[in-house]
Each structure stands twice: as structure tokens, then as C-alpha cells.
Design an enzyme around this catalytic site. Structure first.
Site, PDB file in Angstrom:
ATOM      1  N   GLU A   1      62.892  14.291 -39.028  1.00 54.56           N
ATOM      2  CA  GLU A   1      62.404  14.381 -39.322  1.00 54.56           C
ATOM      3  C   GLU A   1      61.590  15.235 -38.239  1.00 54.56           C
ATOM      4  O   GLU A   1      60.476  15.523 -38.058  1.00 54.56           O
ATOM      5  CB  GLU A   1      61.025  13.535 -39.535  1.00 54.56           C
ATOM      6  CG  GLU A   1      60.714  12.260 -40.354  1.00 54.56           C
ATOM      7  CD  GLU A   1      59.468  11.557 -40.378  1.00 54.56           C
ATOM      8  OE1 GLU A   1      58.859  11.073 -39.228  1.00 54.56           O
ATOM      9  OE2 GLU A   1      59.520  10.293 -41.513  1.00 54.56           O
TER      10      GLU A   1
ATOM     11  N   GLU B   1      63.128   6.288 -45.906  1.00 54.98           N
ATOM     12  CA  GLU B   1      61.544   5.330 -45.608  1.00 54.98           C
ATOM     13  C   GLU B   1      60.527   5.885 -46.580  1.00 54.98           C
ATOM     14  O   GLU B   1      60.275   6.623 -47.270  1.00 54.98           O
ATOM     15  CB  GLU B   1      61.250   6.110 -44.220  1.00 54.98           C
ATOM     16  CG  GLU B   1      62.259   6.045 -42.867  1.00 54.98           C
ATOM     17  CD  GLU B   1      61.431   6.875 -42.001  1.00 54.98           C
ATOM     18  OE1 GLU B   1      60.158   6.825 -42.114  1.00 54.98           O
ATOM     19  OE2 GLU B   1      62.242   7.194 -40.668  1.00 54.98           O
TER      20      GLU B   1
HETATM   21  C1  GAL Z   1      58.421   8.058 -39.809  1.00 55.48           C
HETATM   22  C2  GAL Z   1      59.479   7.792 -38.836  1.00 55.48           C
HETATM   23  C3  GAL Z   1      59.298   6.563 -38.600  1.00 55.48           C
HETATM   24  C4  GAL Z   1      58.202   5.613 -38.050  1.00 55.48           C
HETATM   25  C5  GAL Z   1      57.542   5.449 -39.937  1.00 55.48           C
HETATM   26  C6  GAL Z   1      56.401   4.755 -40.025  1.00 55.48           C
HETATM   27  O1  GAL Z   1      57.853   9.042 -40.340  1.00 55.48           O
HETATM   28  O2  GAL Z   1      60.200   8.529 -39.234  1.00 55.48           O
HETATM   29  O3  GAL Z   1      60.093   6.167 -37.468  1.00 55.48           O
HETATM   30  O4  GAL Z   1      58.014   6.092 -37.194  1.00 55.48           O
HETATM   31  O5  GAL Z   1      57.463   6.349 -39.755  1.00 55.48           O
HETATM   32  O6  GAL Z   1      56.272   4.579 -40.362  1.00 55.48           O
END
Ligand code: GAL
Length: 746
Positions: free
Chosen positions: A395, A456
Site C-alpha cells: 500500500e 485484502e
Molecule cells: C490494510 C493494510 C493491512 C491492515 C488492513 C486493516 O490497509 O494493508 O496491513 O492494516 O488494512 O484492515
């Protein structure tokens, strides 16, 4: 010959920065992997582990070195360290997620040697992932294995197998060897290799055992020469998720040095499989496979990141067998070789990525990013489970120069695998082979680039605790179900990896304030929330029948689930149909909710409706759910209405541990009702006593978290039987678990 010797035993540790001259009396004995601090599972501060500590090991060489070179191989030291031998500073390492080796040949003494490692576990801004905020904790210590390695002056430095024509009757493989000659003259070496594998049935008839092959290669003085040989794997079975066949290849080298013959050998493990991301999906061995998985952090309660081999392997088992995942992402760094070994062994695909989180530093920092790409790929490129390299800091903003370089390096080191780079905006420059995207839209957005993989979703959009009320836990579960369903329904999305498998410790800027991100489908003890059952119920019923009520079956705490759903409750199951009995009244056979979740292999079941629930509210009897598969009843689960605690359960994951001073097993405990189901609001306190030679790691007495929790039982160096006695207060329930400490390997 080479020798590779486990060097985890007999270390001394001080939670302070001690001089080389400091007496041993300031240290305590420890075994590696080691956490620089044991902590509660939540409500602690970074300063409790972010300090400088000192490790020392006194040793005499277990074997004479002779003409051999001697190395120390560290699998991982968090966050940075300096290594001293016999008073001399040898080297330093920045970054705790990749291995490093230190040559000690010239500093070794006859008799006792003193190794000292100054470990800096502070949040060093010059080292990834630090520089800005980070949503996870790094912890500290020499937290992965240490090995002592002797090699001849002519030896095999590295070996990498690239396979071809994997889907034909005659797969081939090439073995890239890097052979090192430290001598002052060129040396001719003879190299042999032999592969050990299970043969395919169709190949058995024609199988002719080839003579061991041999090649002679001239290696110039003081040179590492790369040489490629052909491996005979034509008859080998392929590696797949159902039958993860691995091939071991022993590579042997010999050379005449005057009167002496120098010999070296090493063994590598690989697998034959074709893994391809195409615009219309991911294909494993030519078959389309929708990727369905979860992200894994390497953190554990109490011990931070210093989990020994057995716990690392267990996580892979949990992801594959308890959660039915076919892929895991090692967010956000290369993870333990033990974890990855198990992924190779059981057939669990892996997305492995470099360390970092939403931040890119200066040119020195970027140099570490490239170092990490190289170390990760060189360590893991023979693993059949790994199907993609993540070569972008998770990210981070676009940095085309940096990410062009990481991609180029990855392709050079491993021309067989695609790259990905995880970002959260689709407008980002697409420099990789697969567009890997964190999609927090609460659905799956249309890809702008293909192949497209969702790396994710969920997470901070809807954190959920094991002790949250049913309404929230159900919504958490349904979000995972909806998004996996949406991903499964799109031909242009190769799959979705949810955030995340297990709750994890984090900085105060994130999570619930108690240093925990409650984002897992399981808690940090690896015990399930309702969302875990969405994944578990996707397991093929031929492997295991799953029947999990998505309800606590309690009435005053569940007014409604909002406009979307007024149903009485959900059941997560891979059965064809279920039947629910409220008391003796059957609600009839119920089909999975194909309308709502038709792309999932096994959609959840919606049971009853709010009206039924309300009408029975005053006198709801116990319920029973029967699961049917191929027309037959195959599973049953009962739900109690009295909600009274009836027992404490205590279960060790393993019956046996190794007496090596570090082996551990999880001891999970729950307070359950009369049908054996967890009572999520039982806040009992559980006390433990150990009878025998082992230690409990964790908080004792322990106040339950959502009616459940876990401690770890750690072996000492003594064999024998161990019994753990637990008592739940105020109920007085007792439970025991027995573990044998022996010498067996895992
Ligand atoms: C994302 C990140 C993860 C975690 C997640 C929580 O943006 O890549 O490491 O923080 O959010 O939802």
C-alpha cells in the site's frame, strides 16, 4: 563434507545492552527461537520490547574445521543486530525478516569461542517497515533458528530448479547451480545428482532408472560459477493441492585437490506444477482455480514472533484444514521457513511479499527493499507453494523507478514466477504481472487491469471480537461470505484473500486501543469467530463434513440484523441441505441460500424468519440441526437455550513434544454449555497447574476472552509425562491435558 548443525541451544540472554566484557552472571540461559520479552496478549506498550538486548553463546567447535569455511546462518533477528566473535565485531544486519550468513572461519579459536549478538529491537526508521506508522508490531529477539555450517573450499553455494512442459507426459527440469571455488587455482569438479520422487502410474511402465548423471566443470580460482544441468523428472508426479508431491534432489560434488578428494553435497526440494495467472482466472496445472484465502501475520500471543517450528507448521494446517483456504498471503514480509515448508507439504498456495507498510524511505532504505527482494527470492524460489512474489511495499504510493527495479530483479532471480505489488488504488502504474489490489469497497470492484487478484478486504471496515454480540459476529461472517461470493462470481478476478486469518498485535494508532486489531476470522489464539465458519464450510464435503451454527441461540441480544436480513439465524455448512428442529418441531428441509451466495461452493443456510423467532420467544426449547449429504444425515449439532456453563474443556494440539527447551503446543480452553458449545460471554477465570517438567507460557490465572483462550506448554530439556490441570472459577469445573515430552522429531 559439509556439516549443518542446529545452533539453537545453549544461549545466554540479557534484556540490556551489555559490553563484551560483562560477566555471564548478568545473563539467563535461553533457547532459540527467543522473544526478547514475554508479554500479555494485549494492553502492553511497544517500549516493553523495543530495546537493545544481548545474546551470548560460548561454544567449542563441535567438529574440527580443517580446511573448511565456517558460517553462522541466522534465519531472522528482529530488528537489527551486530555480531561479535571472540571480541571482534564481524558484521551487522539491518532488517529482521530475511536470513543472513556470517563467515567466522578466521575468528575461530581452538577451545572456547564467545559469540555475542547485540540485538536492536527498536523501531529503526532507517529499516523497513519503519519510517512512518505501521499496523502491526515487529517484536524482538533472535526469533528464528540459528545454524552452524561448515563447507569445503569448493562447494555448492546455491541451487534453483526451473521446470518445463509440466503438463506433458515428459516434464523437464533445469538445475541452476552456483559452485564456489575459494582456492587460488582453477579446479575441475565432478557434479552428480539424484532425484527422489513418486512416479506417475502412466510413466511407471516406461520408467528406466537413469544412471546417476555426472558433469565435469572447471571452476576458475576465487570464483562462483553458475552452471545449468538437466534433471530427469519425466516420470515424476505433479504437485497439486490434493496431492502435493515433492521431489528431493541430492546434489553431490567432488574434486581432487592434490592427494585429497574434496566432497560436498546438498539437498533441495521442489515440485512440478504450472501456476498461471491469466486475464480470465488463475490456473493450477491447467485447471481453473478460484483463489480463496486469508492474510497471515506471524504474531502469537505472549511470545510475539518467536514461535518454534511446531507452531509455525500448525498455522499452515489451520489455514488449509480448519479454514479451507487454498492460498495465504504472508502479509507483510517473508515468513518462517517452517511455515512455508508446511505449505509445500500440504498443498497451500502462498503469496509471499517483501517487508514494509504504506511508506518508502530514502535511497538507503530503498536499497534494503531491493536486498529484501533478493533475499526472499533466493531463500524460497524452489518452493512449489509460492505462486507469486509481492515486490511492492504494501500500500505504498507509486515509485516507478523503485518498483521497476524490484520487478526487474525478481524476474532476473526467478524467471518462472509472476510478480505482484499490493496497492489500494487502481490508478497506480501497473508494473507487475498481476494487479494485486486491496479492495475495501465492501464488494469487489471491476478490475481496471488483469490478471487481477484481491489481496485484502474486510479488516478495519468491520473489526469483530469473539466477545462481540451475535449481530456483529454474523455481519462480520456475512461480509466475508458476500465478498468471497462476489469474487467467485467474476471471471476477471482470480480470487480474494481476506484481511485476515488471525487477530494480531498492533500500534496504538490502530486496532481497538488495547494493541489488538480484531480483524481476524479467528482470534489471536487461532480460535474461531463465526466468520471462520464461512471459510471452513467451503471445504469439500468429501474431505470433511462441516456443520456450524452461525448463532449463539440467545434471544434478548439479537433484535434484528438490519434491513438486509430478518432471518432467525444462519448455519454455515457444506451439507446439501439441513433440517432444523425447534424442540420437536421440524422447520423442514432447508436449502443453501443460492440466491444470495450462489457463486460460493457452499452458500450459508438461512433458517426461519424473525416472525417465527418472535412467536416462540417466551418459551424457546433447545434446537437441533441435522446436516444431509447425498440424501443421508451426516452431522448433527444441538443448541441449548439455558445458556448455563456446564464444563471447562482443555485440549493440547499435540500429544508429544521434543525435549529441546523450545518446542511448544497450544493448550486451548473453553467454557461450554450442556451440548459442548462455547459460551461466548463466559468471563470465567481459569487457573492452571503443571505437573511435570514443562513450562506454561501465558497468563495464569487467565480471564477468558469470549469464552475461550489458549496458553502454550513449552518443553524443557527433560523427557517425561506432563499433566496440565485447569480449574474454571467460580464454577469449579476442572479439566486436564496430558503431553509426553520425548526425543521424537516433529
Ligand atoms: C490494510 C493494510 C493491512 C491492515 C488492513 C486493516 O490497509 O494493508 O496491513 O492494516 O488494512 O484492515
Amino acid at each position: 563434507m559439509r556439516s549443518v548443525i542446529n545452533f539453537n541451544q545453549g544461549w545466554l540472554y540479557a534484556a540490556r545492552d551489555l559490553a563484551l566484557s560483562a560477566p555471564d552472571s548478568g545473563f539467563v540461559p535461553v533457547t532459540i527461537p527467543h522473544s526478547n520479552a514475554l508479554l500479555p496478549h494485549h494492553n502492553f506498550d511497544v517500549s516493553d520490547y523495543a530495546f537493545i538486548s544481548t545474546y551470548r553463546k560460548r561454544f567449542t567447535l563441535p567438529e574440527a574445521a580443517g580446511q573448511r569455511r565456517v558460517f553462522l546462518d541466522f534465519d531472522g533477528v528482529m530488528t537489527a543486530c551486530e555480531v561479535f566473535l571472540n571480541g571482534q565485531r564481524l558484521s551487522e544486519q539491518d532488517g529482521g525478516y530475511v536470513p543472513f550468513s556470517i563467515e567466522i572461519t578466521n575468528q575461530l579459536r581452538a577451545g572456547e569461542n564467545v559469540l555475542q549478538v547485540r540485538v536492536d529491537s527498536t523501531e529503526r526508521e532507517d529499516i523497513p517497515p519503519f519510517g512512518y506508522v505501521v499496523d502491526y508490531l515487529t517484536f524482538g529477539g533472535i526469533y528464528r533458528d540459528v545454524t552452524l555450517r561448515y563447507v569445503e573450499p569448493i562447494h555448492i553455494q546455491d541451487a534453483f530448479v526451473r521446470s518445463h512442459d509440466v503438463l506433458t507426459d515428459a516434464p523437464r527440469a533445469e538445475l541452476d547451480l552456483w559452485i564456489r571455488n575459494d582456492m587460488a587455482a582453477a579446479v575441475e569438479v565432478a557434479v552428480n545428482w539424484i532425484c527422489d520422487y513418486e512416479a506417475r502410474e502412466d510413466a511407471l511402465a516406461n520408467l528406466v532408472l537413469a544412471d546417476p548423471l555426472e558433469e565435469r566443470i572447471l571452476i576458475p580460482a576465487h570464483t562462483t560459477l553458475q552452471h545449468t544441468c538437466a534433471l530427469d523428472v519425466a516420470a515424476a508426479k505433479r504437485w497439486s493441492l490434493d496431492d502435493p508431491q515433492r521431489i528431493t534432489c541430492e546434489i553431490m560434488l567432488s574434486a581432487a585437490l592434490g592427494q585429497d578428494i574434496v566432497e560436498d553435497s546438498t539437498t533441495i526440494t521442489f515440485g512440478l506444477r504450472e501456476a498461471e495467472f491469466r486475464p480470465d482466472g488463475f490456473y493450477l496445472n491447467g485447471d481453473k482455480l478460484k483463489l480463496r484465502g486469508l492474510n497471515r501475520h506471524q504474531m502469537y500471543p505472549y511470545i510475539g514472533i518467536a514461535a518454534p517450528e511446531r507452531l509455525q507448521r500448525k498455522d499452515a494446517d489451520i489455514l488449509k484444514y480448519e479454514l479451507g483456504c487454498n492460498i495465504v498471503r504472508t502479509s507483510h514480509y517473508p515468513q518462517s521457513p517452517h511455515f512455508l515448508d508446511r505449505c509445500d507439504e500440504i498443498g497451500l498456495l502462498v503469496f509471499e511479499e517483501i517487508p514494509g507498510w504504506q511508506f518508502v524511505g530514502d535511497s538507503d532504505w530503498k536499497a534494503l527493499v531491493l536486498r529484501d527482494v533478493q533475499a526472499m527470492i533466493e531463500r524460497d524460489r524452489n518452493r512449489p507453494s509460492i505462486i507469486i512474489w509481492g515486490v511492492r511495499v504494501n500500500e505504498s504510493w507509486d515509485d516507478d523507478a523503485l518498483y521497476a527495479a524490484t520487478n526487474e530483479l525478481a524476474h532476473k532471480l526467478d524467471p518462472t514466477r509472476p510478480t505482484g505489488g499490493v496497492r489500494y488504488f487502481q490508478e497506480s502504474t501497473f508494473l507487475e504481472d498481476v494487479f494485486t489490489f486491496n479492495d475495501f469497497s465492501n464488494t469487489i470492484v471491476a478490475p481496471q487491469h488483469t490478471p487481477h487478484l484481491v489481496t485484502e478486504f474486510g479488516g478495519h471496515m468491520f473489526p469483530t471480537k469473539t466477545f462481540d454480540n451475535e449481530e456483529r459476529q454474523v455481519e462480520h461472517a456475512l461480509r466475508h461470505a458476500r465478498i468471497q461470493n462476489a469474487a467467485a462470481g467474476r471471471y476477471d478476478v482470480t480470487g480474494a484473500i481476506g484481511w485476515c486469518a488471525f487477530d494480531y498485535n498492533t500500534h496504538v494508532e490502530f486496532g481497538a486501543g488495547d494493541r489488538v486489531c480484531y480483524h481476524g476470522v479467528m482470534d489471536m489464539f487461532r480460535l474461531p469467530k463465526l466468520a471462520a465458519y464461512v471459510y471452513e464450510s467451503q471445504i469439500d464435503p468429501k474431505q470433511r463434513i462441516v456443520l456450524r451454527p452461525g448463532t449463539f441461540y440467545a434471544f434478548g441480544d439479537r433484535n434484528n440484523y438490519g434491513a438486509e436480513s430478518d432471518c432467525a439465524f444462519y448455519v454455515f455448512s457444506n451439507c446439501d441441505e439441513i433440517e432444523v428442529f425447534i424442540g420437536d418441531d421440524s422447520l423442514g428441509r432447508i436449502q443453501p441460500d443460492r440466491e444470495g451466495f450462489g457463486h460460493l461452493p457452499h452458500p450459508p443456510f438461512k433458517v426461519g424468519d424473525g416472525y417465527l423467532w418472535q412467536s416462540q420467544r417466551l418459551r424457546v426449547p433447545d434446537a437441533r440441526i441435522t446436516g444431509y449429504y447425498n440424501g443421508h444425515p451426516v452431522a448433527e449439532v444441538a443448541l441449548a437455550t439455558d445458556k448455563l456453563p456446564r464444563a471447562l474443556t482443555l485440549a493440547a494440539d499435540d500429544d508429544e513434544l521434543r525435549a529441546d527447551g523450545i518446542d511448544m503446543t497450544r493448550l486451548a480452553f473453553q467454557v461450554v454449555d450442556k451440548f459442548g458449545l462455547r459460551l461466548p460471554h463466559a468471563h470465567a477465570v481459569v487457573t492452571f497447574e503443571v505437573e511435570g517438567e514443562a513450562d506454561l507460557i501465558g497468563v495464569n490465572p487467565f480471564p477468558l476472552v469470549g469464552g475461550q483462550a489458549a496458553l502454550y506448554l513449552k518443553a524443557r530439556h527433560v523427557s517425561g509425562g506432563v499433566t496440565v490441570h485447569a480449574t474454571a472459577h467460580p464454577y469449579g469445573f476442572t479439566a486436564q491435558a496430558r503431553v509426553t515430552i520425548g526425543q521424537d522429531s516433529i
